[in-house]
Design an enzyme around this catalytic site. Structure first.
Site, short mmCIF file in Angstrom:
data_model
loop_
_atom_site.label_atom_id
_atom_site.label_comp_id
_atom_site.label_asym_id
_atom_site.label_seq_id
_atom_site.Cartn_x
_atom_site.Cartn_y
_atom_site.Cartn_z
N SER A 214 0.84 -1.20 0.00
CA SER A 214 0.00 0.00 0.00
C SER A 214 0.87 1.24 0.00
O SER A 214 1.99 1.23 0.52
CB SER A 214 -0.88 0.00 1.26
OG SER A 214 -1.49 1.26 1.44
N TYR B 178 -0.90 -0.80 9.95
CA TYR B 178 -1.13 -1.13 8.54
C TYR B 178 0.10 -0.78 7.69
O TYR B 178 0.54 -1.56 6.85
CB TYR B 178 -2.37 -0.36 8.08
CG TYR B 178 -2.81 -0.59 6.66
CD1 TYR B 178 -3.49 -1.76 6.31
CD2 TYR B 178 -2.59 0.37 5.68
CE1 TYR B 178 -3.92 -1.96 5.00
CE2 TYR B 178 -3.03 0.19 4.38
CZ TYR B 178 -3.69 -0.98 4.04
OH TYR B 178 -4.12 -1.17 2.76
N LYS C 276 2.34 -3.38 5.55
CA LYS C 276 2.40 -3.25 4.09
C LYS C 276 3.83 -3.02 3.60
O LYS C 276 4.20 -3.48 2.52
CB LYS C 276 1.47 -2.12 3.64
CG LYS C 276 -0.01 -2.48 3.75
CD LYS C 276 -0.34 -3.78 3.06
CE LYS C 276 -1.82 -4.00 2.85
NZ LYS C 276 -2.11 -5.33 2.28
#
Length: 305
Positions: A152, A165, A169
């Site tokens: 991401s 997150y 990622k």
């Protein structure tokens, strides 16, 4: 040339909604037999139901494709292994893995609970590792495998409130780099997609007119290319709203300093030169960096290596 997946068996995780659903439908439409995996939980990873996966399987079957549903939690290795065993028993092999499953538990770092950090890493990074681990031996035995991991922009470039997150990622890129190197000799190609799309994960972050452009179907062409027989390996592709790009990690040429200048003051004095990106390169492996530094030192000292 039309890219097809006839005779190939694919697992797509998190395929009950959004991106995973689009990827599963895309693979099936081009001939792959697809395991539609979805734990069926809420966006934060709680709950669990087979309904979403079974709905996508029905869609695939109605369109003339072949698919089965699976409810494995990717953060549980025994369940992941059982999913791969089921696909292998049903269709003989697993040739393709699209590791897409993920959850969100966004909070600013000051307010983030330890459990929320651990769970997001567990599903995204550890879950992707488990999926790769479960298919790896079979791919090596057959000298064929195609794997796409999901990174991401939050991991590559940062995004407020996503320490968990973003860390997970960014970890995907490290995992890809190593697996691509280790998979080369048995034709296992490992790539990473960095998608931007209107999904359950982004619906609250973007205005309606932007969401209308950000269809999950706009990501799938890049994923299918990276899973195809003639795919590259160790490639990060960005995709969103019909735009496609390649992302590379670059290192400046740098500057070799004599030993009497191994000081923070010398680095401060030379920082503009050290950080000059005009001759930056995308290095192809960890040892390449070592070789570069040694070569620079040798050149400054007039040594032959």
């Amino acid at each position: 040339m039309t890219i097809r997946f006839d005779g190939r068996v694919a697992i797509v995780t998190g395929a009950g909604n959004g991106l995973g659903r689009a990827h599963a439908l895309g693979l099936a439409a081009r001939g792959a037999k697809v395991v539609v995996n979805d734990f069926g939980g809420a966006r934060d990873g709680t709950g669990g139901s087979m309904t979403a996966a079974e709905t996508v399987v029905e869609e695939i079957r109605k369109a003339g494709g072949i698919a089965i549903a699976d409810g494995a939690d990717v953060s549980n290795f025994e369940q992941v292994k059982a999913m791969v065993d089921k696909a292998t028993a049903e269709w003989g092999a697993v040739d393709i893995l699209c590791a897409n499953a993920g959850i969100l538990r966004d909070k600013s770092f000051a307010k983030m609970e330890l459990a929320d950090f651990a769970k997001v890493l567990d599903v995204h990074l550890v879950g992707s590792f488990y999926c790769c681990k479960a298919v790896w031996d079979g791919m090596r035995e057959r000298n064929y495998g195609r794997i796409v991991l999901t990174t991401s922009s939050s991991g590559m470039y940062g995004n407020f409130g996503q320490a968990n997150y973003g860390a997970a990622k960014a970890g995907m890129i490290g995992l890809m780099n190593v697996l691509a190197a280790e998979g080369r000799k048995t034709d296992i190609r490992v790539n990473t997609i960095s998608p931007t799309a209107a999904t359950r994960m982004t619906e609250e972050l973007l205005p309606p007119q932007a969401l209308a452009l950000m269809k999950p179907d706009a990501i799938t062409p890049a994923v299918l290319y990276l899973l195809s027989q003639d795919a590259p390996t160790r490639t990060i592709m960005g995709a969103g709203a019909g735009s496609f790009a390649v992302v590379k990690l670059l290192e400046s040429e740098g500057l070799n300093l004599p030993e009497d200048q191994w000081t923070p003051d010398a680095i401060a004095a030379h920082f503009a030169e050290i950080s000059d990106m005009s001759k930056a390169q995308a290095l192809e492996g960890a040892f390449q960096q070592t070789q570069k530094y040694v070569a620079q030192a040798a050149a400054r000292l007039g040594l032959k290596m």
